[in-house]
Enzyme design. Structure first.
Site, PDB file in Angstrom:
ATOM      1  N   LYS A 102     -30.280  27.905  -5.002  1.00 46.30           N
ATOM      2  CA  LYS A 102     -29.341  26.622  -4.903  1.00 46.30           C
ATOM      3  C   LYS A 102     -30.173  25.817  -6.078  1.00 46.30           C
ATOM      4  CE  LYS A 102     -26.026  27.423  -1.709  1.00 46.30           C
ATOM      5  NZ  LYS A 102     -26.074  27.559  -0.418  1.00 46.30           N
ATOM      6  N   ARG A 123     -30.167  32.895   4.446  1.00 45.23           N
ATOM      7  CA  ARG A 123     -29.198  33.572   3.672  1.00 45.23           C
ATOM      8  C   ARG A 123     -30.272  33.624   2.419  1.00 45.23           C
ATOM      9  NH1 ARG A 123     -25.135  32.039   0.284  1.00 45.23           N
ATOM     10  NH2 ARG A 123     -23.188  33.983   0.323  1.00 45.23           N
TER      11      ARG A 123
END
Ligand code: HH2
Length: 277
Positions: free
Chosen positions: A223, A258
């Site tokens: 991210k 995840r």
């Protein structure tokens, strides 16, 4: 004294951190778009993730990166269906990463076991009744607005308290729609209506979200805030930072990570657990 059983979710005991492998069958995902355009390639990649130890394979047919263009459900279904079917037929636990009820239905019919909705069942009014009727486990992720508008909503006085309150409200709405509490997993939604400083504060204060009483799924892999903290602009080169943040999340109560890099994440978790035990 009786020993209480380890909590579980989606058929997984949560006595150790679990791993969800990311399989994006999209042309435009932020770090792996276009990698698995062909269903056979995608199925092979999902099977390899499972062999490497992934507990869940998360199949997504629509990018949710900031500013992404929404995909019509018919196109999303066209992308995900052969892949979900192929992985489910191979006996793998598949989650469907979608906010559209039609896509959830098609994926569940093809053998998916879990619904993963970045809108926490708010995008499509048919989604919560569908999940309730099916009885499948569901991930409710925190976001404000839509991927197109969310970064304009990244304003918080106290990000952990506000995300906890908003997730509690989504959990109450899901239960009111007939979804069992035991079916619910919560996700703070890293990068979704969060600037880097919000993601950092949320990771540090993860125990406050764990106090909501449901397992926490954490998606920090590659991210933007990992890029910011590590100084790495290329998303696919953010493995080191992703592993560090993932292990930190687990140390603060995350139950499921995840991740894009399954085997590296599993190795990191194994070492971390051996040391922590
Ligand atoms: N992040 C993404 C997509 N789905 N689901 C949950 N529960 N939690 C997350 O953090 C999450 C998610 C975005 O990452 P990715 O799938 O790699 O990219 P894209 O949305 O561009 O396909």
């Amino acid at each position: 004294m009786a020993i209480s059983p380890a909590p579980s979710w989606a058929g997984l005991t949560l006595d150790r951190p679990r791993v969800m492998g990311i399989l994006n069958v999209t042309p435009d995902s932020f770090s792996d778009g276009g990698a698995y355009a062909d269903p056979a390639q995608a199925i092979a990649a999902g099977r390899a993730m499972a062999e490497a130890g992934a507990d869940i394979i998360d199949v997504g047919g629509e990018s949710t990166r900031p500013g992404a263009t929404p995909v019509p459900p018919a196109e999303e279904i066209r992308r995900i269906l052969p892949v979900v079917r192929g992985l489910a037929e191979a006996g793998l636990r598949v989650s469907i990463d979608t906010s559209n009820a039609a896509t959830m239905q098609a994926a569940l019919d093809a053998g998916a076991a879990i619904v993963n909705d970045v809108s926490a069942l708010t995008h499509d009014p048919a989604a919560a009744p569908l999940v309730a009727a099916h009885g499948c486990p569901v991930v409710l992720m925190h976001m404000r607005g839509t991927p197109g508008t969310m970064m304009g909503h990244a304003q918080y006085a106290d990000v952990a308290a506000e995300v906890a309150a908003e997730l509690a409200a989504r959990m109450a709405a899901a239960e009111a729609a007939g979804i069992a509490r035991a079916a619910i997993c919560l996700d703070p939604g890293f990068g979704f209506a969060k600037r880097a400083e919000h993601s950092v504060a949320l990771l540090r204060r993860l125990p406050e979200l764990a106090a909501l009483g449901r397992p926490l799924l954490v998606g920090v892999s590659r991210k933007g805030f990992i890029g910011r903290l590590s100084g790495e602009e290329r998303p696919a080169a953010r493995l080191g930072g992703s592993l560090a943040a993932g292990l930190f999340a687990v140390s603060r109560g995350a139950a499921i990570l995840r991740v894009h890099n399954v085997s590296e994440s599993i190795a990191a978790l194994r070492v971390w657990r051996a040391l922590a035990d």
